[in-house]
Design an enzyme around this catalytic site. Structure first.
Site, PDB file in Angstrom:
ATOM      1  CG  HIS A 156      -1.817   1.213   1.294  1.00  0.00           C
ATOM      2  ND1 HIS A 156      -2.764   1.626   0.423  1.00  0.00           N
ATOM      3  CD2 HIS A 156      -1.917   2.315   2.092  1.00  0.00           C
ATOM      4  CE1 HIS A 156      -3.415   2.432   0.936  1.00  0.00           C
ATOM      5  NE2 HIS A 156      -2.924   3.130   1.969  1.00  0.00           N
ATOM      6  N   GLY A 171       2.984   5.082   4.146  1.00  0.00           N
ATOM      7  CA  GLY A 171       2.396   5.748   5.128  1.00  0.00           C
ATOM      8  C   GLY A 171       0.721   5.606   5.431  1.00  0.00           C
ATOM      9  CB  SER A 173      -5.429   5.188   4.806  1.00  0.00           C
ATOM     10  OG  SER A 173      -5.900   4.775   3.574  1.00  0.00           O
ATOM     11  N   GLY A 174      -4.559   8.314   3.884  1.00  0.00           N
ATOM     12  CA  GLY A 174      -5.213   9.862   4.272  1.00  0.00           C
ATOM     13  C   GLY A 174      -3.785  10.784   4.561  1.00  0.00           C
ATOM     14  N   GLY A 176      -1.338  11.739   2.600  1.00  0.00           N
ATOM     15  CA  GLY A 176      -1.192  12.551   1.584  1.00  0.00           C
ATOM     16  C   GLY A 176      -0.388  11.996   0.487  1.00  0.00           C
ATOM     17  CE  LYS A 177      -0.038   5.756   1.089  1.00  0.00           C
ATOM     18  NZ  LYS A 177      -0.673   6.218   2.223  1.00  0.00           N
ATOM     19  CB  SER A 178      -2.591  10.299  -3.488  1.00  0.00           C
ATOM     20  OG  SER A 178      -2.939   9.028  -3.564  1.00  0.00           O
ATOM     21  CG  ASP A 195      -4.724   3.252  -3.009  1.00  0.00           C
ATOM     22  OD1 ASP A 195      -4.349   4.363  -2.354  1.00  0.00           O
ATOM     23  OD2 ASP A 195      -5.229   2.361  -2.926  1.00  0.00           O
ATOM     24  CD  GLU A 220     -10.012   8.880  -2.613  1.00  0.00           C
ATOM     25  OE1 GLU A 220      -9.124   8.078  -2.199  1.00  0.00           O
ATOM     26  OE2 GLU A 220     -10.922   9.274  -2.219  1.00  0.00           O
ATOM     27  NE  ARG A 261      17.467  18.023  13.371  1.00  0.00           N
ATOM     28  CZ  ARG A 261      16.911  19.135  14.508  1.00  0.00           C
ATOM     29  NH1 ARG A 261      16.131  18.553  15.339  1.00  0.00           N
ATOM     30  NH2 ARG A 261      16.870  20.344  14.160  1.00  0.00           N
TER      31      ARG A 261
END
Lengths: 336, 89
Positions: A156, A171, A173-174, A176-178, A195, A220, A261
């Site tokens: 995923h 990361g 869902s939601g 912000g990968k897309s 996705d 999406e 860092r």
């Protein structure tokens, strides 16, 4: 370092191929002709990518017979078979097919004796005639089977080609990968898959990511809906597959977590037993992940070409500290 | 972790609209949600993944829910599937 890919985001894919699919896909390339009277044998599945020449088995020695492999019979085996008495030929053929081999290929366009095909029919096993020489067939078929049986998993995530470096975003869902991918495409980079990324290990240290046929280059975007990157941005914005070189793990900024860092140490993650660098990027307001992504890609290239900015800088700093210390020593000891 | 298998009952299968309903419900919860059909397992909060299942009428999908609110999540997801996504065929 913990990678989300290492946990529940990774789904193994089982590898096998039916004789029918192999026949349909490679029929032309391998110049195969089905010799059986029926097509019942096409339902069998091949679960082993290796080929076997059953010379010893034809002489009646079936110990350690690798019956799960595709059996390839060349000129030598055929010359031996036609020399057998009809009884012995029937007996050996029956025994060979009794082992439930997935399929048999006879090379050089030779037609095996009818008794051999009859035995195959009885055990619902396909026998193919192939016009190629055994060596050529072995090369071509092995290459294809290696491709089919290469270890693969679904992950995923989102895969983007940034300056020629394959960045795999992972990361929740939601997170912000897309959206990151969309921003990168807008800046001229290329989307491979969003996705669901299918990852295949094609060489001991090479993993290739690709999308699915159904999803294509759709993605999406929350609040907008489903968009087609190829339609919107054109052919230059997409790519069918790409070697995965760096995993970029996106997470929500957390006060309690310590982030990298310096970048002197290399953090690595393992995907299909291949180690690749992983960069953990916390998301927080005002952070431009797109530019950071480009820097990750360029920095990776620098490292590949033997240049490690973090190490170079750290060396410079140490030299300077060393120089300062010796000047100070000199001045301090220089009392008159 | 909770695991449950359900059958897709509506005539058109898991097409775009039901998929959207499914991920909308799944996304309401903190728990991780996964759907599996045959050997394809996808994230239940991603619409592209759910549509990729291409689950037709009569096919079976396995729902996995893992997290603090898994009981309510499973209940609501199963309910949405069993209601046929409000499609009366």
């Amino acid at each position: 370092m913990q990678s989300p890919v290492g946990q529940s985001y990774i789904f193994a894919i089982m590898s096998e191929i039916s004789v029918e699919r192999l026949y349909a896909a490679r029929n032309q390339d391998l110049e195969l002709t089905l010799l059986n009277s029926g097509e019942a044998g096409l339902n069998k599945t091949i679960q082993n990518p290796e080929l076997h020449r059953p010379g010893m088995a034809l002489t009646g020695f079936f110990e350690r017979f690798p019956n799960r492999r595709i059996q390839v019979l060349g000129e030598t085996e055929m010359a031996f078979l036609i020399r057998l008495t009809p009884d012995r030929l029937a007996e050996i053929s029956a025994k060979l097919f009794d082992y439930d081999v997935p399929m048999v290929i006879v090379t050089k366009g030779i037609n095996p004796p009818q008794a051999f095909i009859d035995a195959a029919d009885k055990h619902k096993t396909s026998v193919f005639s192939c016009r190629l020489t055994t060596a050529v067939l072995t090369n071509r078929l092995s290459a294809y089977l290696d491709h089919i049986f290469a270890p693969s998993v679904n992950v995923h995530g989102t895969l983007v080609d940034v300056y020629g470096v394959g960045l795999l975003y992972t990361g929740k869902s939601g997170i912000g990968k897309s959206e990151v991918a969309l921003d990168l495409v807008e800046r001229g980079h290329r989307l491979v898959a969003d996705d669901v990324v299918k990852i295949t290990r094609t060489a001991p240290d090479v993993i290739i990511g690709s999308g699915s046929e159904l999803l294509g280059h759709h993605m999406e975007i929350r609040g907008v809906g489903i968009i087609d990157i190829e339609e919107l941005f054109g052919i230059r914005a997409i790519r069918m597959q790409k070697r995965i070189e760096v995993e970029v793990s996106l997470s929500y900024w957390s006060e309690t977590e310590d982030y990298e860092r310096l970048g002197v140490e290399d953090h690595r993650t393992t995907l299909l037993a291949v180690q690749i660098p992983i960069v953990s990027v916390p998301i927080s307001p005002g952070k431009n992940i797109t530019v950071i992504s480009e820097v990750i890609a360029m920095n990776h290239m620098l490292k590949v070409y033997g240049e490690n900015s973090a190490i170079e800088f750290s060396k410079k700093l140490s030299q300077k500290l060393g120089r300062q210390a010796s000047t100070k020593d000199y001045l301090e000891s220089d009392f008159e | 972790m909770l695991k449950k298998s359900v059958k897709i009952m509506n005539k058109l299968g898991l097409h775009a609209r039901p998929s959207a309903m499914l991920v909308t419900v799944a996304s309401r919860f903190k728990s991780e949600v996964f759907f599996t059909k045959a050997d394809l397992r996808v994230n239940g909060k991603s619409i592209m993944g759910v549509m990729m299942l291409a689950a037709e009428k009569g096919s079976e999908i396995t729902i996995e829910v893992d997290g603090a609110d898994e009981v309510q999540a499973m209940e609501q997801i199963v309910q949405v599937v069993q209601s046929g996504f409000g499609e009366n065929d």
